[in-house]
Scaffold this motif. Structure first.
Motif, short mmCIF file in Angstrom:
data_model
loop_
_atom_site.label_atom_id
_atom_site.label_comp_id
_atom_site.label_asym_id
_atom_site.label_seq_id
_atom_site.Cartn_x
_atom_site.Cartn_y
_atom_site.Cartn_z
N ARG A 172 4.41 68.48 -59.70
CA ARG A 172 4.01 69.76 -60.30
C ARG A 172 2.94 70.37 -59.40
O ARG A 172 2.02 69.66 -58.97
CB ARG A 172 3.46 69.55 -61.71
CG ARG A 172 3.07 70.87 -62.38
CD ARG A 172 2.59 70.70 -63.82
NE ARG A 172 1.49 69.76 -63.89
CZ ARG A 172 1.38 68.80 -64.82
NH1 ARG A 172 2.29 68.67 -65.76
NH2 ARG A 172 0.35 68.00 -64.82
N ASP A 173 3.07 71.64 -59.12
CA ASP A 173 2.13 72.36 -58.25
C ASP A 173 1.98 71.66 -56.89
O ASP A 173 0.89 71.60 -56.31
CB ASP A 173 0.75 72.50 -58.91
CG ASP A 173 0.82 73.31 -60.19
OD1 ASP A 173 1.63 74.26 -60.26
OD2 ASP A 173 0.06 73.00 -61.14
N GLY A 174 3.09 71.09 -56.39
CA GLY A 174 3.10 70.47 -55.08
C GLY A 174 2.42 69.12 -55.00
O GLY A 174 2.17 68.61 -53.91
N ARG A 175 2.11 68.53 -56.15
CA ARG A 175 1.43 67.22 -56.17
C ARG A 175 2.13 66.25 -57.12
O ARG A 175 2.78 66.67 -58.07
CB ARG A 175 -0.03 67.40 -56.64
CG ARG A 175 -0.84 68.30 -55.71
CD ARG A 175 -2.33 68.11 -55.81
NE ARG A 175 -2.81 66.75 -55.86
CZ ARG A 175 -3.03 65.96 -54.79
NH1 ARG A 175 -2.76 66.40 -53.60
NH2 ARG A 175 -3.50 64.74 -54.95
N LEU A 176 1.98 64.97 -56.83
CA LEU A 176 2.51 63.94 -57.73
C LEU A 176 1.81 64.04 -59.07
O LEU A 176 0.58 64.20 -59.13
CB LEU A 176 2.28 62.55 -57.13
CG LEU A 176 2.99 62.25 -55.82
CD1 LEU A 176 2.42 60.98 -55.18
CD2 LEU A 176 4.49 62.11 -56.05
N VAL A 177 2.56 63.93 -60.15
CA VAL A 177 1.98 64.00 -61.49
C VAL A 177 1.68 62.56 -61.95
O VAL A 177 2.39 61.98 -62.75
CB VAL A 177 2.92 64.72 -62.49
CG1 VAL A 177 2.24 64.84 -63.86
CG2 VAL A 177 3.31 66.09 -61.97
N LEU A 178 0.63 62.00 -61.38
CA LEU A 178 0.17 60.67 -61.74
C LEU A 178 -1.04 60.81 -62.66
O LEU A 178 -1.80 61.79 -62.55
CB LEU A 178 -0.24 59.87 -60.50
CG LEU A 178 0.88 59.44 -59.56
CD1 LEU A 178 0.31 58.91 -58.26
CD2 LEU A 178 1.77 58.41 -60.22
N GLY A 179 -1.22 59.82 -63.53
CA GLY A 179 -2.42 59.80 -64.36
C GLY A 179 -3.64 59.54 -63.49
O GLY A 179 -3.53 59.03 -62.38
N ILE A 180 -4.80 59.88 -64.01
CA ILE A 180 -6.04 59.77 -63.23
C ILE A 180 -6.29 58.35 -62.72
O ILE A 180 -6.87 58.16 -61.66
CB ILE A 180 -7.24 60.30 -64.04
CG1 ILE A 180 -8.45 60.45 -63.13
CG2 ILE A 180 -7.53 59.41 -65.24
CD1 ILE A 180 -9.56 61.28 -63.72
#
Length: 138
Positions: free
Chosen positions: A105-113
């Motif tokens: 999403r938005d060019g980034r991996l959607v990983l948890g913090i």
């Protein structure tokens, strides 16, 4: 829809968890996909992939110790041609994963913090591991 694929070679130092999150994020950025999916596939039978805690190294140490207790190397295995750590490495891989999928999403991996991506080497000696990174999306 865009498809982008890259082979990432990861050098390991023997039995350990190698954090590869930043390398994967770099490939996602190079793909130019803003919304999509990152698929990872490890082309080996004695190493695996893991998404896990990225802040406290004790978590990784405890995971390694647990798997070592669960699949000991000092047991007699029929397959021993490549050394006493080979069959346990195959079993450890069978109990874990050789592939992962992570949304973008938005060019980034959607990983948890607190999530990081790791290549888990199950053999005693280091190796160069091939990881196929496939990005699809818009």
């Amino acid at each position: 829809m865009t498809h982008y694929q890259q082979l990432l070679q990861v050098k390991t130092n023997g039995k350990s968890l190698c954090k590869i999150t930043s390398q994967i994020q770099g490939i996602v950025a190079a793909a130019g996909v803003k919304t999509g999916l990152c698929s990872l596939f490890l082309r080996h039978t004695s190493a695996s992939l893991l998404i896990q805690e990225n802040a406290d190294p004790d978590v990784l140490r405890d995971l390694e110790n647990f798997l070592a207790d669960l699949v000991p190397e000092n047991r007699r295995y029929f397959h021993s041609t490549e050394g006493p750590d080979d069959m346990p490495a195959h079993i450890r891989t069978a109990l874990t994963h050789t592939s992962e999928q992570i949304p973008i999403r938005d060019g980034r991996l959607v990983l948890g913090i607190w999530q990081g991506i790791y290549l888990w080497e199950h053999r005693q000696h280091g190796s160069t591991r091939d990881l196929v990174v496939h990005i699809s999306g818009d």
